[in-house]
Write a protein that holds these residues in place. Sequence first.
Motif, PDB file in Angstrom:
ATOM      1  N   VAL A  48      -7.854  -9.195  15.952  1.00 11.54           N
ATOM      2  CA  VAL A  48      -7.153  -8.337  15.001  1.00 11.54           C
ATOM      3  C   VAL A  48      -7.765  -6.951  15.117  1.00 11.54           C
ATOM      4  CG1 VAL A  48      -6.644  -7.936  12.577  1.00 11.54           C
ATOM      5  CG2 VAL A  48      -6.716 -10.279  13.457  1.00 11.54           C
ATOM      6  N   ARG A  49      -6.954  -5.974  15.508  1.00 11.14           N
ATOM      7  CA  ARG A  49      -7.446  -4.607  15.646  1.00 11.14           C
ATOM      8  C   ARG A  49      -7.267  -3.815  14.357  1.00 11.14           C
ATOM      9  NH1 ARG A  49      -5.749  -1.999  21.341  1.00 11.14           N
ATOM     10  NH2 ARG A  49      -6.479  -3.676  22.679  1.00 11.14           N
ATOM     11  N   TRP A  50      -6.244  -4.148  13.612  1.00 11.47           N
ATOM     12  CA  TRP A  50      -5.912  -3.364  12.438  1.00 11.47           C
ATOM     13  C   TRP A  50      -5.246  -4.273  11.431  1.00 11.47           C
ATOM     14  CZ3 TRP A  50      -1.178  -1.817  10.227  1.00 11.47           C
ATOM     15  CH2 TRP A  50      -1.248  -0.756   9.361  1.00 11.47           C
ATOM     16  N   PHE A  51      -5.638  -4.155  10.174  1.00  9.05           N
ATOM     17  CA  PHE A  51      -5.073  -5.007   9.132  1.00  9.05           C
ATOM     18  C   PHE A  51      -4.974  -4.188   7.866  1.00  9.05           C
ATOM     19  CE2 PHE A  51      -5.172  -8.237   5.821  1.00  9.05           C
ATOM     20  CZ  PHE A  51      -4.249  -9.149   6.317  1.00  9.05           C
ATOM     21  N   ARG A  52      -3.829  -4.275   7.199  1.00  7.94           N
ATOM     22  CA  ARG A  52      -3.614  -3.495   5.982  1.00  7.94           C
ATOM     23  C   ARG A  52      -2.829  -4.328   4.989  1.00  7.94           C
ATOM     24  NH1 ARG A  52      -0.213   2.068   6.119  1.00  7.94           N
ATOM     25  NH2 ARG A  52       1.123   1.458   4.399  1.00  7.94           N
ATOM     26  N   ILE A  53      -3.187  -4.222   3.726  1.00 14.03           N
ATOM     27  CA  ILE A  53      -2.465  -4.916   2.661  1.00 14.03           C
ATOM     28  C   ILE A  53      -1.883  -3.864   1.723  1.00 14.03           C
ATOM     29  CG2 ILE A  53      -2.650  -6.449   0.677  1.00 14.03           C
ATOM     30  CD1 ILE A  53      -4.941  -7.852   2.125  1.00 14.03           C
ATOM     31  N   ASP A  54      -0.585  -3.955   1.476  1.00 17.85           N
ATOM     32  CA  ASP A  54       0.084  -3.068   0.540  1.00 17.85           C
ATOM     33  C   ASP A  54       0.656  -3.888  -0.600  1.00 17.85           C
ATOM     34  OD1 ASP A  54      -0.261  -0.611   1.879  1.00 17.85           O
ATOM     35  OD2 ASP A  54       1.360  -1.107   3.244  1.00 17.85           O
ATOM     36  N   SER A  55       0.712  -3.298  -1.761  1.00 16.25           N
ATOM     37  CA  SER A  55       1.292  -3.954  -2.926  1.00 16.25           C
ATOM     38  C   SER A  55       2.745  -3.527  -3.074  1.00 16.25           C
ATOM     39  CB  SER A  55       0.503  -3.565  -4.169  1.00 16.25           C
ATOM     40  OG  SER A  55       1.089  -4.109  -5.311  1.00 16.25           O
ATOM     41  N   ILE A  56       3.587  -4.475  -3.418  1.00 13.25           N
ATOM     42  CA  ILE A  56       4.999  -4.186  -3.684  1.00 13.25           C
ATOM     43  C   ILE A  56       5.232  -4.438  -5.165  1.00 13.25           C
ATOM     44  CG2 ILE A  56       7.386  -4.823  -3.190  1.00 13.25           C
ATOM     45  CD1 ILE A  56       6.421  -5.762  -0.450  1.00 13.25           C
ATOM     46  N   PRO A  57       5.733  -3.455  -5.895  1.00 17.47           N
ATOM     47  CA  PRO A  57       5.934  -3.652  -7.333  1.00 17.47           C
ATOM     48  C   PRO A  57       6.949  -4.756  -7.615  1.00 17.47           C
ATOM     49  CG  PRO A  57       6.370  -1.368  -6.684  1.00 17.47           C
ATOM     50  CD  PRO A  57       6.120  -2.146  -5.450  1.00 17.47           C
ATOM     51  N   SER A  58       6.701  -5.495  -8.677  1.00 19.43           N
ATOM     52  CA  SER A  58       7.599  -6.571  -9.071  1.00 19.43           C
ATOM     53  C   SER A  58       8.843  -6.014  -9.751  1.00 19.43           C
ATOM     54  CB  SER A  58       6.887  -7.517 -10.037  1.00 19.43           C
ATOM     55  OG  SER A  58       7.792  -8.467 -10.552  1.00 19.43           O
ATOM     56  N   ILE A  59       9.986  -6.625  -9.493  1.00 17.71           N
ATOM     57  CA  ILE A  59      11.204  -6.238 -10.206  1.00 17.71           C
ATOM     58  C   ILE A  59      11.323  -7.000 -11.513  1.00 17.71           C
ATOM     59  CG2 ILE A  59      12.411  -5.657  -8.081  1.00 17.71           C
ATOM     60  CD1 ILE A  59      13.975  -8.316  -8.467  1.00 17.71           C
ATOM     61  N   TRP A  60      10.498  -8.009 -11.720  1.00 17.27           N
ATOM     62  CA  TRP A  60      10.592  -8.875 -12.899  1.00 17.27           C
ATOM     63  C   TRP A  60       9.760  -8.404 -14.075  1.00 17.27           C
ATOM     64  CZ3 TRP A  60      14.648 -11.543 -12.119  1.00 17.27           C
ATOM     65  CH2 TRP A  60      14.969 -11.977 -10.826  1.00 17.27           C
ATOM     66  N   ASN A  61       8.813  -7.516 -13.849  1.00 18.44           N
ATOM     67  CA  ASN A  61       7.918  -7.099 -14.927  1.00 18.44           C
ATOM     68  C   ASN A  61       8.268  -5.746 -15.520  1.00 18.44           C
ATOM     69  OD1 ASN A  61       6.422  -9.443 -14.632  1.00 18.44           O
ATOM     70  ND2 ASN A  61       5.131  -8.539 -13.055  1.00 18.44           N
ATOM     71  N   LYS A  62       9.503  -5.310 -15.383  1.00 18.03           N
ATOM     72  CA  LYS A  62       9.892  -4.018 -15.917  1.00 18.03           C
ATOM     73  C   LYS A  62      10.108  -4.127 -17.425  1.00 18.03           C
ATOM     74  CE  LYS A  62      11.763  -2.141 -11.787  1.00 18.03           C
ATOM     75  NZ  LYS A  62      12.463  -1.035 -11.281  1.00 18.03           N
ATOM     76  N   PRO A  63       9.624  -3.142 -18.194  1.00 16.11           N
ATOM     77  CA  PRO A  63       9.845  -3.175 -19.643  1.00 16.11           C
ATOM     78  C   PRO A  63      11.334  -3.017 -19.973  1.00 16.11           C
ATOM     79  CG  PRO A  63       8.769  -1.134 -18.983  1.00 16.11           C
ATOM     80  CD  PRO A  63       8.875  -1.986 -17.757  1.00 16.11           C
ATOM     81  N   THR A  64      11.756  -3.662 -21.024  1.00 17.34           N
ATOM     82  CA  THR A  64      13.146  -3.527 -21.466  1.00 17.34           C
ATOM     83  C   THR A  64      13.226  -2.480 -22.564  1.00 17.34           C
ATOM     84  OG1 THR A  64      12.843  -5.308 -23.058  1.00 17.34           O
ATOM     85  CG2 THR A  64      13.703  -5.900 -20.890  1.00 17.34           C
ATOM     86  N   ASN A  65      14.332  -1.785 -22.619  1.00 21.16           N
ATOM     87  CA  ASN A  65      14.532  -0.744 -23.643  1.00 21.16           C
ATOM     88  C   ASN A  65      15.267  -1.267 -24.821  1.00 21.16           C
ATOM     89  OD1 ASN A  65      13.189   1.089 -22.069  1.00 21.16           O
ATOM     90  ND2 ASN A  65      15.041   1.833 -21.083  1.00 21.16           N
TER      91      ASN A  65
END
Length: 65
Positions: A48-65
């Motif tokens: 493994v020469r290069w490894f990266r972890i990115d976070s993807i925001p959840s669509i389920w945890n959005k606040p409701t208005n």
Amino acid sequence: MDIYVTAYIDASSIEIFVDWGRYVFTNQIFPNEPFDEVQVVPADAAGVRWFRIDSIPSIWNKPTN
């Protein structure tokens, strides 16, 4: 030879794209508890020469208005 791997992991699925989509693996998972660790284990002489972890925001945890 370099191999490019992109992986998307969420609470219930794993998708892996090899060489920009030339090979694609998808698996649905049902863990007994939340997981917070990923292991990358190369086979044979691969490295493994290069490894990266990115976070993807959840669509389920959005606040409701």
